[in-house]
Design a protein around this motif. Structure first.
Motif, PDB file in Angstrom:
ATOM      1  N   ARG A 198      -7.094  -7.108  -8.127  1.00 29.57           N
ATOM      2  CA  ARG A 198      -7.515  -6.424  -6.915  1.00 29.57           C
ATOM      3  C   ARG A 198      -8.043  -5.018  -7.183  1.00 29.57           C
ATOM      4  O   ARG A 198      -8.337  -4.272  -6.251  1.00 29.57           O
ATOM      5  CB  ARG A 198      -6.349  -6.347  -5.908  1.00 29.57           C
ATOM      6  N   GLY A 199      -8.138  -4.619  -8.455  1.00 26.84           N
ATOM      7  CA  GLY A 199      -8.712  -3.318  -8.780  1.00 26.84           C
ATOM      8  C   GLY A 199      -7.843  -2.142  -8.396  1.00 26.84           C
ATOM      9  O   GLY A 199      -8.334  -1.022  -8.262  1.00 26.84           O
ATOM     10  N   ILE A 200      -6.534  -2.361  -8.232  1.00 26.48           N
ATOM     11  CA  ILE A 200      -5.623  -1.310  -7.772  1.00 26.48           C
ATOM     12  C   ILE A 200      -4.826  -0.778  -8.959  1.00 26.48           C
ATOM     13  O   ILE A 200      -4.109  -1.533  -9.620  1.00 26.48           O
ATOM     14  CB  ILE A 200      -4.656  -1.848  -6.699  1.00 26.48           C
ATOM     15  N   ALA A 201      -4.928   0.511  -9.214  1.00 27.86           N
ATOM     16  CA  ALA A 201      -4.137   1.151 -10.266  1.00 27.86           C
ATOM     17  C   ALA A 201      -2.877   1.730  -9.636  1.00 27.86           C
ATOM     18  O   ALA A 201      -2.930   2.661  -8.839  1.00 27.86           O
ATOM     19  CB  ALA A 201      -4.948   2.254 -10.947  1.00 27.86           C
ATOM     20  N   ALA A 202      -1.735   1.146  -9.961  1.00 26.19           N
ATOM     21  CA  ALA A 202      -0.457   1.605  -9.419  1.00 26.19           C
ATOM     22  C   ALA A 202       0.630   1.301 -10.433  1.00 26.19           C
ATOM     23  O   ALA A 202       0.553   0.302 -11.162  1.00 26.19           O
ATOM     24  CB  ALA A 202      -0.150   0.919  -8.087  1.00 26.19           C
ATOM     25  N   GLY A 203       1.630   2.148 -10.479  1.00 27.95           N
ATOM     26  CA  GLY A 203       2.747   1.928 -11.377  1.00 27.95           C
ATOM     27  C   GLY A 203       3.843   1.132 -10.702  1.00 27.95           C
ATOM     28  O   GLY A 203       3.893   1.020  -9.468  1.00 27.95           O
ATOM     29  N   PRO A 204       4.759   0.564 -11.481  1.00 27.35           N
ATOM     30  CA  PRO A 204       5.869  -0.201 -10.905  1.00 27.35           C
ATOM     31  C   PRO A 204       6.678   0.595  -9.891  1.00 27.35           C
ATOM     32  O   PRO A 204       7.143   0.041  -8.886  1.00 27.35           O
ATOM     33  CB  PRO A 204       6.714  -0.568 -12.130  1.00 27.35           C
ATOM     34  N   ASP A 205       6.835   1.883 -10.123  1.00 19.61           N
ATOM     35  CA  ASP A 205       7.627   2.699  -9.203  1.00 19.61           C
ATOM     36  C   ASP A 205       6.945   2.916  -7.862  1.00 19.61           C
ATOM     37  O   ASP A 205       7.584   3.376  -6.906  1.00 19.61           O
ATOM     38  CB  ASP A 205       7.941   4.062  -9.839  1.00 19.61           C
ATOM     39  N   ASP A 206       5.653   2.601  -7.786  1.00 22.16           N
ATOM     40  CA  ASP A 206       4.927   2.752  -6.526  1.00 22.16           C
ATOM     41  C   ASP A 206       5.150   1.571  -5.585  1.00 22.16           C
ATOM     42  O   ASP A 206       4.840   1.656  -4.395  1.00 22.16           O
ATOM     43  CB  ASP A 206       3.423   2.891  -6.781  1.00 22.16           C
ATOM     44  N   LEU A 207       5.668   0.471  -6.107  1.00 23.93           N
ATOM     45  CA  LEU A 207       5.760  -0.776  -5.356  1.00 23.93           C
ATOM     46  C   LEU A 207       7.106  -0.944  -4.664  1.00 23.93           C
ATOM     47  O   LEU A 207       8.141  -0.518  -5.179  1.00 23.93           O
ATOM     48  CB  LEU A 207       5.532  -1.967  -6.286  1.00 23.93           C
ATOM     49  N   ILE A 208       7.076  -1.595  -3.510  1.00 24.03           N
ATOM     50  CA  ILE A 208       8.274  -2.006  -2.796  1.00 24.03           C
ATOM     51  C   ILE A 208       8.166  -3.512  -2.585  1.00 24.03           C
ATOM     52  O   ILE A 208       7.181  -3.995  -2.012  1.00 24.03           O
ATOM     53  CB  ILE A 208       8.405  -1.300  -1.436  1.00 24.03           C
ATOM     54  N   ILE A 209       9.148  -4.257  -3.053  1.00 28.21           N
ATOM     55  CA  ILE A 209       9.164  -5.704  -2.859  1.00 28.21           C
ATOM     56  C   ILE A 209       9.795  -5.994  -1.503  1.00 28.21           C
ATOM     57  O   ILE A 209      10.861  -5.472  -1.170  1.00 28.21           O
ATOM     58  CB  ILE A 209       9.956  -6.404  -3.981  1.00 28.21           C
ATOM     59  N   VAL A 210       9.126  -6.843  -0.720  1.00 32.35           N
ATOM     60  CA  VAL A 210       9.570  -7.122   0.653  1.00 32.35           C
ATOM     61  C   VAL A 210       9.609  -8.626   0.883  1.00 32.35           C
ATOM     62  O   VAL A 210       9.103  -9.415   0.078  1.00 32.35           O
ATOM     63  CB  VAL A 210       8.630  -6.459   1.680  1.00 32.35           C
ATOM     64  N   ALA A 211      10.205  -9.020   2.001  1.00 29.89           N
ATOM     65  CA  ALA A 211      10.281 -10.432   2.371  1.00 29.89           C
ATOM     66  C   ALA A 211       9.008 -10.837   3.100  1.00 29.89           C
ATOM     67  O   ALA A 211       9.018 -11.171   4.292  1.00 29.89           O
ATOM     68  CB  ALA A 211      11.511 -10.681   3.226  1.00 29.89           C
ATOM     69  N   GLY A 212       7.883 -10.781   2.401  1.00 34.31           N
ATOM     70  CA  GLY A 212       6.602 -11.157   2.978  1.00 34.31           C
ATOM     71  C   GLY A 212       5.952 -10.022   3.746  1.00 34.31           C
ATOM     72  O   GLY A 212       6.568  -8.993   4.032  1.00 34.31           O
ATOM     73  N   VAL A 213       4.688 -10.231   4.085  1.00 33.76           N
ATOM     74  CA  VAL A 213       3.935  -9.218   4.824  1.00 33.76           C
ATOM     75  C   VAL A 213       4.561  -8.962   6.188  1.00 33.76           C
ATOM     76  O   VAL A 213       4.511  -7.840   6.707  1.00 33.76           O
ATOM     77  CB  VAL A 213       2.460  -9.649   4.961  1.00 33.76           C
ATOM     78  N   ALA A 214       5.177  -9.990   6.772  1.00 26.34           N
ATOM     79  CA  ALA A 214       5.801  -9.810   8.088  1.00 26.34           C
ATOM     80  C   ALA A 214       6.845  -8.701   8.046  1.00 26.34           C
ATOM     81  O   ALA A 214       6.904  -7.849   8.944  1.00 26.34           O
ATOM     82  CB  ALA A 214       6.440 -11.120   8.548  1.00 26.34           C
ATOM     83  N   GLN A 215       7.680  -8.688   7.001  1.00 29.15           N
ATOM     84  CA  GLN A 215       8.672  -7.623   6.912  1.00 29.15           C
ATOM     85  C   GLN A 215       8.011  -6.280   6.648  1.00 29.15           C
ATOM     86  O   GLN A 215       8.435  -5.251   7.194  1.00 29.15           O
ATOM     87  CB  GLN A 215       9.699  -7.909   5.819  1.00 29.15           C
ATOM     88  N   ALA A 216       6.977  -6.278   5.833  1.00 26.29           N
ATOM     89  CA  ALA A 216       6.267  -5.025   5.562  1.00 26.29           C
ATOM     90  C   ALA A 216       5.749  -4.412   6.859  1.00 26.29           C
ATOM     91  O   ALA A 216       5.878  -3.203   7.084  1.00 26.29           O
ATOM     92  CB  ALA A 216       5.115  -5.275   4.587  1.00 26.29           C
ATOM     93  N   ILE A 217       5.169  -5.249   7.732  1.00 22.54           N
ATOM     94  CA  ILE A 217       4.656  -4.754   9.011  1.00 22.54           C
ATOM     95  C   ILE A 217       5.789  -4.137   9.825  1.00 22.54           C
ATOM     96  O   ILE A 217       5.643  -3.058  10.417  1.00 22.54           O
ATOM     97  CB  ILE A 217       3.981  -5.896   9.792  1.00 22.54           C
ATOM     98  N   GLY A 218       6.926  -4.821   9.862  1.00 23.09           N
ATOM     99  CA  GLY A 218       8.053  -4.305  10.622  1.00 23.09           C
ATOM    100  C   GLY A 218       8.579  -2.986  10.079  1.00 23.09           C
ATOM    101  O   GLY A 218       8.888  -2.060  10.844  1.00 23.09           O
ATOM    102  N   SER A 242       0.559 -11.096  13.539  1.00 29.77           N
ATOM    103  CA  SER A 242       0.730  -9.685  13.173  1.00 29.77           C
ATOM    104  C   SER A 242       0.934  -8.830  14.411  1.00 29.77           C
ATOM    105  O   SER A 242       1.744  -7.900  14.423  1.00 29.77           O
ATOM    106  CB  SER A 242      -0.499  -9.188  12.400  1.00 29.77           C
ATOM    107  N   ARG A 243       0.185  -9.163  15.466  1.00 29.77           N
ATOM    108  CA  ARG A 243       0.318  -8.402  16.705  1.00 29.77           C
ATOM    109  C   ARG A 243       1.723  -8.570  17.294  1.00 29.77           C
ATOM    110  O   ARG A 243       2.316  -7.617  17.807  1.00 29.77           O
ATOM    111  CB  ARG A 243      -0.741  -8.887  17.699  1.00 29.77           C
ATOM    112  N   GLN A 244       2.266  -9.767  17.181  1.00 34.92           N
ATOM    113  CA  GLN A 244       3.624  -9.999  17.658  1.00 34.92           C
ATOM    114  C   GLN A 244       4.630  -9.115  16.925  1.00 34.92           C
ATOM    115  O   GLN A 244       5.529  -8.543  17.541  1.00 34.92           O
ATOM    116  CB  GLN A 244       4.014 -11.464  17.455  1.00 34.92           C
TER     117      GLN A 244
END
Length: 509
Positions: A198-218, A242-244
């Motif tokens: 995806r062309g994204i330069a990010a380190g491991p510490d920049d990431l948050i693992i979540v229970a899917g995009v639905a949880q990320a939105i919440g 997503s709107r829900q």
């Protein structure tokens, strides 16, 4: 005559690996171009030390170039000390010339396809979300619900092997509570995956693992609400799901219209919203790619103080167009990026990831901790093993071929049974959308199809503003035979519905 303009069957004209696209390279300069792109990726960290490059045959096939060009490029990098060949282990990055802040990736392509102009018929508003949820839960003989991958293709044997390898190497202490942001192993693996695909330069510490995009939105909605934000603009048409989720956390969701070039940024700029959620690589549900000019306008809007939530829900699945870089790769400080393996492997895993600007990261991790103390560690470690071993990349290539076949079957069936429908978004993703240029009631049509065992989404479910009626059709989880039968059933239902409408209309004087 069918007016499909996105259902071609040609080459992809590029690869997701580093967003490479040789279309504009001068004749005879391919080896120089490829070597320079790979060398730059190594120096910027998009290809960290230890990364295995694609096999020469695979990369050459993706790019539509001679295998000898790729071999020559790899050889040059070997002579420079950047990579080394390790037999069956492939070609691996072993050295770097130092990091820079250059961002690589092709210029966002201009959208070449055109969707139909909105007609005068309005889609019915999906205000009653209970109806949506109830119908969504009804079983069907042929389920064309969009967003579902080929679940029968889940790599069970590879998953079991990876899980066994993880369990054999796991220390007793690692069975306890872990970091709510995710296991270090998965965050490392996802960082490499995003850099390469995806062309994204990010380190491991920049990431948050979540229970899917639905949880990320919440989580994002909760953090923003605490900061006084009470509305997040959304695309229209746009994902009702997503709107829900946003509305569940008290957010208003003002609609911003989408046309054949993507989000209308001028409307966004004139609205009161400071935050917008978008699907720029493959808009849901129309499949439009946010074009270059609109992309630049959106980035400028964010640079002026706006915040973008980027849902990169199925960007890896594409068939007839070049890769599209993520917005996060261009403006990391103003983009919250979300993705998951729901479309890559299966929604049942409930594993996704989020990249947030530094000013939001700690609050999001805090919310994640309170939500569930972090995702289960064992599935995270198993997925990390699949990513690091190259198994996930092989799985993606495998399902792409199956998805393309099923996409082609759906396009052929629509042309045969619904010749006046316009097809949108068939060049990528796991679904396509069709629209009708008459007064078809898409909710009634979907209900009639469901009564005959075929489940689809009416386009109006995903609209807040008036829009041409249509259907959103998922194809990845069904066989070509089932898809053909389903489209024929929809065509029969549409004919019956039009007859009923005509028979109940008052006669002309």
């Amino acid at each position: 005559m069918n007016r499909s303009n996105q259902a071609g069957s040609g080459r992809s004209n590029g690869t997701d690996f580093l967003q490479l696209n040789p279309a504009d390279v001068p004749a005879g300069g391919l080896a120089d171009w490829l070597t320079d792109r790979l060398r730059t990726a190594i120096s910027t960290g998009h290809l960290p030390v230890g990364t295995r490059l694609p096999a020469t045959r695979t990369l050459a096939a993706d790019l539509g170039i001679s295998r000898g060009v790729v071999t020559e490029s790899y050889q040059r990098l070997t002579e420079d000390g950047h990579v080394i060949g390790r037999g069956r282990a492939g070609t691996v990055v072993v050295g770097t010339t130092g990091r820079s802040h250059l961002r690589i990736g092709p210029r966002p392509p201009e959208a070449s396809s055109k969707t139909s102009d909105p007609g005068t018929t309005s889609c019915r508003s999906a205000e009653n979300l209970e109806i949506f949820d109830n119908l969504r839960a009804v079983p069907a003989r042929i389920d064309l619900t969009p967003g579902v991958p080929d679940l029968a293709a889940f790599p069970r044997a590879a998953w079991i092997r990876a899980e066994r390898a993880v369990l054999q190497g796991l220390q007793a202490a690692e069975f306890g509570y872990g970091d709510p942001a995710g296991t270090p192993a998965l965050r490392r693996a996802v960082a490499v995956w995003l850099a390469q695909n995806r062309g994204i330069a990010a380190g491991p510490d920049d990431l948050i693992i979540v229970a899917g995009v639905a949880q990320a939105i919440g989580l994002v909605a909760q953090v923003l609400e605490q900061r006084g934000v009470h509305e997040i603009a959304v695309e229209d048409p746009g994902s009702l799901g997503s709107r829900q989720h946003l509305q569940n956390w008290g957010m208003r969701t003002p609609p911003i219209p989408v046309d054949d070039r993507g989000l209308q940024v001028d409307v966004l700029r004139n609205s009161s919203a400071d935050v917008v959620m978008v699907t720029p690589a493959h808009h849901f549900p129309t499949g439009v790619v946010l074009d270059g000019e609109r992309r630049r306008e959106l980035i400028q809007w964010a640079a002026d103080g706006g915040l973008i939530i980027e849902d990169d829900y199925d960007a890896e699945h594409r068939y007839d167009r070049p890769p599209v870089p993520a917005l996060r790769a261009m403006l990391p400080d103003q983009v919250i990026y979300t993705g998951s393996v729901s479309k890559l492997l299966a929604p049942a895993l409930r594993i996704g990831w989020m990249l947030a600007p530094p000013q939001y990261k700690d609050e999001l991790i805090g919310r994640k901790r309170l939500a569930d103390l972090g995702n289960a560690a064992l599935p995270q470690l198993t997925l990390a093993h699949l990513m690091e071993s190259g198994e996930l990349e092989r799985q993606l290539r495998f399902v792409r071929r199956r998805h393309r076949t099923r996409r082609d079957a759906m396009v052929a069936a629509i042309r045969n049974h619904l010749p006046t429908a316009t097809i949108h978004g068939a060049a990528a993703g796991l679904h396509l959308t069709i629209t009708f240029d008459d007064t078809t009631n898409d909710v009634a049509l979907a209900a009639a199809a469901l009564a005959r065992g075929v489940k689809v989404h009416p386009l109006s479910w995903h609209c807040q503003l008036p829009h041409t009626p249509g259907l959103v059709l998922g194809y990845a989880a069904r066989t070509p035979t089932e898809i053909t039968e389903a489209i024929a059933t929809i065509a029969d239902c549409r004919t019956e519905e039009r007859v009923v409408v005509a028979s109940t209309s008052p006669p002309h004087a």
